[in-house]
Every structure is written in structure tokens, then in C-alpha cells.
Design a protein around this motif. Structure first.
Motif, PDB file in Angstrom:
ATOM      1  N   ALA A 195       0.837  -1.203   0.000  1.00 25.50           N
ATOM      2  CA  ALA A 195       0.000   0.000   0.000  1.00 25.50           C
ATOM      3  C   ALA A 195       0.872   1.253   0.000  1.00 25.50           C
ATOM      4  CB  ALA A 195      -0.921   0.001   1.216  1.00 25.50           C
ATOM      5  N   ILE A 196       1.895   1.216   0.826  1.00 26.64           N
ATOM      6  CA  ILE A 196       2.809   2.343   0.892  1.00 26.64           C
ATOM      7  C   ILE A 196       3.508   2.539  -0.445  1.00 26.64           C
ATOM      8  CG2 ILE A 196       4.990   3.106   1.896  1.00 26.64           C
ATOM      9  CD1 ILE A 196       4.023   1.790   4.527  1.00 26.64           C
ATOM     10  N   LYS A 197       3.985   1.415  -0.986  1.00 21.78           N
ATOM     11  CA  LYS A 197       4.662   1.466  -2.278  1.00 21.78           C
ATOM     12  C   LYS A 197       3.720   2.048  -3.337  1.00 21.78           C
ATOM     13  CE  LYS A 197       7.150  -1.559  -5.485  1.00 21.78           C
ATOM     14  NZ  LYS A 197       6.680  -2.702  -6.288  1.00 21.78           N
ATOM     15  N   ALA A 244       3.172   5.731  -2.908  1.00 22.45           N
ATOM     16  CA  ALA A 244       4.412   6.409  -3.291  1.00 22.45           C
ATOM     17  C   ALA A 244       4.533   6.501  -4.807  1.00 22.45           C
ATOM     18  CB  ALA A 244       5.609   5.679  -2.703  1.00 22.45           C
TER      19      ALA A 244
END
Lengths: 134, 134
Positions: B109-111, B114
Motif C-alpha cells: 500500500a505504501i509502495k 508512493a
DNA sequence: CCGGATCCAGAGGGATACTG
DNA sequence: CAGTATCCCTCTGGATCCGG
């Protein structure tokens, strides 16, 4: 003689990785998110604009240096907007941007995982610290 | 005199906040996630168990100290399992646990955020660095 | 009122050498 | 092979003072 010693080779690889990290979007985001004060600032601004001194009072643990530094970084990244009103004592307001708002769900997801699994982690730590092997 | 000077008061509040942070699940997770090598280790183990030396070669930028430290921390948190095989040269395998696997979607999710928004951030930075006010 | 500049301490991260 | 122990150095974060 070899072109590079083992130490030199390792150092180069470390440098390369550091350079890669600096470019890696995921890590940039992680760096931002894990900054000590970012979460607080974003949370404080989620409800609406705030003045500098107001934030300073709300996030009372931060030195002005850190607060200013955090605000600058977030402003630079387009996550919040800074408005200067040139009244006699200057007035500065900070407001979260649309881009900044898209970050809030991520924070929520992290918070949710943390709250759901933290007990397992704590139990694992307790077991580990007791010396349990299995 | 006053019970506390302004400086003392601020210091106390900072300490209190630090104490709070140490307890805050979300921040604990953030601290883990943003550790320089954690992401790499987890990613390396996502496909299956690996030996120490194998990991060391894959994550070639990390010193053994950092690799060991990272592995220990993750093991302590129950995110990966360490298996020692007492053969003549000792053999140690690391494997991601079920708990550790639940972390992978978060990383994704973070990736994803980003990669989706990094350009906006970069544009914002460029604009900021040029001195654009609006 | 807002925040830049400077100085300083402490933690984190790395190189090296040694052990089971 | 898989660490542990030691020393060192950088880098972050905070206090304090100064300027717009």
C-alpha cells in the motif's frame, strides 16, 4: 592486484544502495511518515487550518526548530499549504492540501494494522525475552 | 518562585510525548517499517526461507552488524522465524512468519501510494525550490 | 509572531577484529 | 558459517540566541 578490495567493493555497494534508497519512492514516503512530528502535524491539520503558534501549543513536545522544519518539509512536498498574512505581527496559517489528505488513509491503515496486531508482537517479544525457542 | 520554568515545562511535555510515542502502536510499527533494512529483509524472505549468508549477499549494502541486528529485531517481534541447524559449520535459516506476511500488504500500500503520488511531490518540490509562492 | 542560525549532545550505523 | 564486542564517526534533534 585486484581492481577493488573486498572492503572497497562493499563500500561501493553500500553507496549504490544508499543512492537507490534516496530515489526509491517507497522509502521517501516512509521517511516522511516516520518523521517524529509529521503524523501529529497532519492529524492536527486534518480538521482545518491552524496558525503556527496554535500548532506549537497543540504539539507541545516539539521545539520550534523541529516544528518549523517539519512544516517546511511538508510544505515543500506539497502536503500542506502555508499562508502568510502580512499584518503587523505576521500571521501564518497552515492548511493540509488535497495531496496531503490522500496520506491520511495510509496512516489509518498503519494505525489499524498496529492496533490489530500489536498484541501478537508484544507476546512474541515477551516469549523471546523469556528465552523461548519454540 | 513558579513551580516550573517555561523551559522545564516544555521539557516535561516533550518527555511525556516521548513516553507516549514509545507506547503508541502506530509509531512502533512505523519505526519498524522505516528501518533502513527491514523492507529489504522482508522482501527477500517473501519467496521462501533463506540462509544468513544468502541474505548477506542479497542485501549486500548492509554490514553484518546491521543485518544481524535487523534479523534479531524482526525475530523478536515474531515477524520471522530463526532455525539453527547444528551441523558442523552451523546453518541458520530465516523464514517469514504468518504475522510477518500480514505486513507485506501494508508495504504494498505504501509502495503504491508512493508510486502514484511521487510525481506530484517532486513537482511540488521543484516549484518550492524555484521559489514559487502559488 | 514567525522562524533562521549556531552550537552541542546523544543515538544510530559502520569497520574491524575476535569467538563458538 | 554465523555471529559478538569494540571503537569511531556522522547525522539527527534540541537549546539558545538573533533577525524580519
Amino acid at each position: 592486484m585486484a581492481t577493488l578490495s573486498a572492503a572497497q567493493l562493499r563500500e561501493r555497494q553500500r553507496d549504490e544502495y544508499n543512492a537507490f534508497l534516496a530515489q526509491c519512492p517507497g522509502h521517501q514516503l516512509l521517511a516522511t511518515l516516520s518523521d517524529k512530528w509529521v503524523t501529529l502535524v497532519l492529524a492536527a491539520l486534518a480538521d482545518g487550518p491552524r496558525r503556527y503558534s496554535d500548532l506549537s501549543r497543540t504539539i507541545s513536545g516539539a521545539s520550534q526548530k523541529m516544528l518549523t522544519q517539519t512544516l517546511r518539509k511538508l510544505e515543500r512536498d506539497g502536503l500542506l499549504a502555508r499562508t502568510v498574512t502580512p499584518s503587523v505581527p505576521v500571521r501564518v496559517d497552515y492548511e493540509i492540501t488535497a495531496l496531503g489528505r490522500t496520506l491520511l488513509p495510509i496512516q489509518q491503515a498503519i494505525k489499524h494494522w498496529a492496533e490489530t496486531h500489536i498484541e501478537q508482537v508484544h507476546r512474541a517479544r515477551a516469549a523471546y525475552d523469556r528465552g523461548d525457542a519454540g
